[in-house]
Scaffold this active site. Structure first.
Site, PDB file in Angstrom:
ATOM      1  N   HIS A  70      -7.946  -3.942   4.440  1.00  0.00           N
ATOM      2  CA  HIS A  70      -7.936  -5.398   4.175  1.00  0.00           C
ATOM      3  C   HIS A  70      -8.868  -5.785   3.031  1.00  0.00           C
ATOM      4  O   HIS A  70      -8.844  -6.938   2.587  1.00  0.00           O
ATOM      5  CB  HIS A  70      -8.355  -6.186   5.418  1.00  0.00           C
ATOM      6  N   ASP A 115      -1.040   1.212  10.419  1.00  0.00           N
ATOM      7  CA  ASP A 115      -1.897   0.289  11.155  1.00  0.00           C
ATOM      8  C   ASP A 115      -1.050  -0.921  11.571  1.00  0.00           C
ATOM      9  O   ASP A 115      -0.110  -1.289  10.869  1.00  0.00           O
ATOM     10  CB  ASP A 115      -3.047  -0.150  10.235  1.00  0.00           C
ATOM     11  N   HIS A 145      -1.719  -3.903  11.421  1.00  0.00           N
ATOM     12  CA  HIS A 145      -1.907  -5.046  10.516  1.00  0.00           C
ATOM     13  C   HIS A 145      -1.458  -4.687   9.102  1.00  0.00           C
ATOM     14  O   HIS A 145      -1.562  -3.525   8.687  1.00  0.00           O
ATOM     15  CB  HIS A 145      -3.388  -5.449  10.479  1.00  0.00           C
ATOM     16  N   ASP A 202      -4.299   1.098  15.935  1.00  0.00           N
ATOM     17  CA  ASP A 202      -4.118  -0.143  16.697  1.00  0.00           C
ATOM     18  C   ASP A 202      -2.637  -0.451  16.878  1.00  0.00           C
ATOM     19  O   ASP A 202      -2.263  -1.427  17.513  1.00  0.00           O
ATOM     20  CB  ASP A 202      -4.858  -1.332  16.052  1.00  0.00           C
TER      21      ASP A 202
HETATM   22 ZN   LIG Z   1      -5.414  -2.976  12.071  1.00  0.00          ZN
END
Ligand SMILES: [Zn+2]
Length: 308
Positions: A126, A163, A165, A247
Site C-alpha cells: 500500500h 493479498d 487487499h 489475509d
Molecule cells: Zn492485505
C-alpha cells in the site's frame, strides 16, 4: 537448487502496539511453525537480509519521504495516517524489510538461491511514492522490481499479488514502467477502494481481479489463474515476484476470502512452474498481509514447501 528464507531481527522493531493488527507476533509465529517441521527447516537456506539504503529506497519513493520516515523514527515516532504507525524502530524495520527483498533479487540473479521468501514486516504493497498507508512504509516488492531492472538489467518483471487487499502502492510505483506487469486479486469493494477491473494502468500493464467476499475458494483460484494467464500472453517475464499476503486465507480478521492451504499450495506451484518455464525458476516472494498469526504461519509453511 537453494531456496532461501530471508528475514531480519530488526523487522520486530516496528512497534505498532499489541492492539494493532499488524504486530510483531505475525512474524514470530513463522519460526515457531518452522521449528515443528524440521524437514522443511533443514531444506531451506536461512539468511539474514541487509538494510536497504536510503538511495535504494529512493528507487520507488521520493527521497524526502524516505528521509521523513527516518527522521520521524529518530524523533521517537508518530503516525503517517490513521492506521500507519512509525515507532522509534520503524526505520530499521522498514529498511530491513525492503533490504531482504533486494537480497532476494541478488540471490536469484547471481544464482545463489533461485527462489526466496522474505518473512518481513511492515508489509509494503500500500505504500505510495511519497506516503505510507495501510500499515505499509516502503513498497518492498515494487522497490525490488525497480532494483532488478535498474541494478541488474532485468528487462521484463511480473508481480502477482494475492493479498486480500488491492496493492495500490505497487500499482502507483510500477504502472509507469511498461516492462513491469502487475496482477492483483483482491476483495471488492474493500480497503483501499481501488483496483477496479477496468483500471489497466497507463500502459495496459495491470490486470485486476476484484472479487466479492465469501465465494467458494475455487472461484478465486480460477479467476486469479486466468488473470496471470492473460498477463503472460505473448510476453515472458525475466523475473517473477509474489506479493504473498495471507489475509486472503479463510477466517482472516481483515478479509472475507475463503482460500485455504491447498489453494496457496497450488497457486505457489503454478507460479514456480511459470518461473521454471519463463525465467530459469527465478521467483522472489515476500510476505504482505495476514492478521491471524498462527494461520499465516501455516500458510507460509505450505508456501515454502511449494517453493522447494
Ligand atoms: Zn492485505
Amino acid at each position: 537448487m537453494a531456496i532461501a528464507l530471508l528475514s531480519h531481527a530488526d523487522c520486530g522493531l516496528h512497534d505498532t502496539g499489541w492492539g494493532h493488527p499488524e504486530h510483531v507476533g505475525r512474524l514470530r509465529a513463522i519460526p515457531r511453525a518452522l521449528r515443528e517441521d524440521p524437514e522443511l527447516f533443514h531444506a531451506l537456506t536461512h539468511l539474514e537480509g541487509r538494510h536497504a539504503t536510503p538511495e535504494e529506497l529512493a528507487l520507488a519513493h521520493d527521497a524526502p519521504y524516505v528521509e521523513r520516515v527516518r527522521a520521524l523514527s529518530a524523533q521517537g515516532g508518530g503516525r503517517l495516517d490513521a492506521d500507519t504507525v512509525v515507532s522509534e524502530g520503524s526505520w530499521q524495520a522498514g529498511a530491513a524489510g525492503a533490504g531482504c527483498v533486494l537480497d532476494g533479487v541478488d540471490l536469484a540473479m547471481d544464482g545463489r538461491a533461485t527462489r526466496s521468501f522474505s518473512a518481513v514486516r511492515p508489509p509494503g504493497h500500500h505504500a505510495l511514492r511519497a506516503a505510507g498507508m495501510g500499515f505499509c512504509l516502503f513498497g518492498n516488492v515494487a522497490n525490488a522490481a525497480l532494483y532488478a531492472r535498474h541494478r541488474h538489467g532485468v528487462d521484463r518483471v511480473l508481480i502477482v499479488d494475492w493479498d486480500v487487499h488491492h496493492g495500490n502502492g505497487t500499482q502507483a510505483i510500477v504502472e509507469h514502467e511498461p516492462a513491469i506487469r502487475f496482477v492483483s486479486m483482491h476483495q471488492w469493494p474493500w480497503y483501499p477502494g481501488t483496483g477496479a477491473r477496468e483500471d489497466r494502468g497507463p500502459h495496459g500493464t495491470v490486470w485486476y481481479v476484484p472479487m466479492p467476499a465469501g465465494l467458494p475458494a475455487e472461484r478465486y483460484e480460477e479467476d486469479w489463474e486466468r488473470a496471470v494467464d492473460a498477463a503472460m500472453v505473448g510476453w515472458t517475464p525475466d523475473l517473477i515476484f509474489i506479493s504473498a499476503g495471507f489475509d486472503s486465507r479463510a477466517g482472516d480478521p481483515l478479509g472475507g476470502f475463503s482460500l485455504e492451504l491447498e489453494h496457496f499450495e497450488r497457486m505457489t506451484r503454478r507460479m514456480v512452474g511459470r518461473a521454471e518455464a519463463a525465467c530459469g525458476g527465478r521467483l522472489v516472494s515476500a510476505l504482505e498481509g495476514g492478521y491471524a498469526p498462527e494461520r499465516v504461519a501455516e500458510a507460509v509453511m505450505v508456501h515454502l514447501r511449494a517453493l522447494l
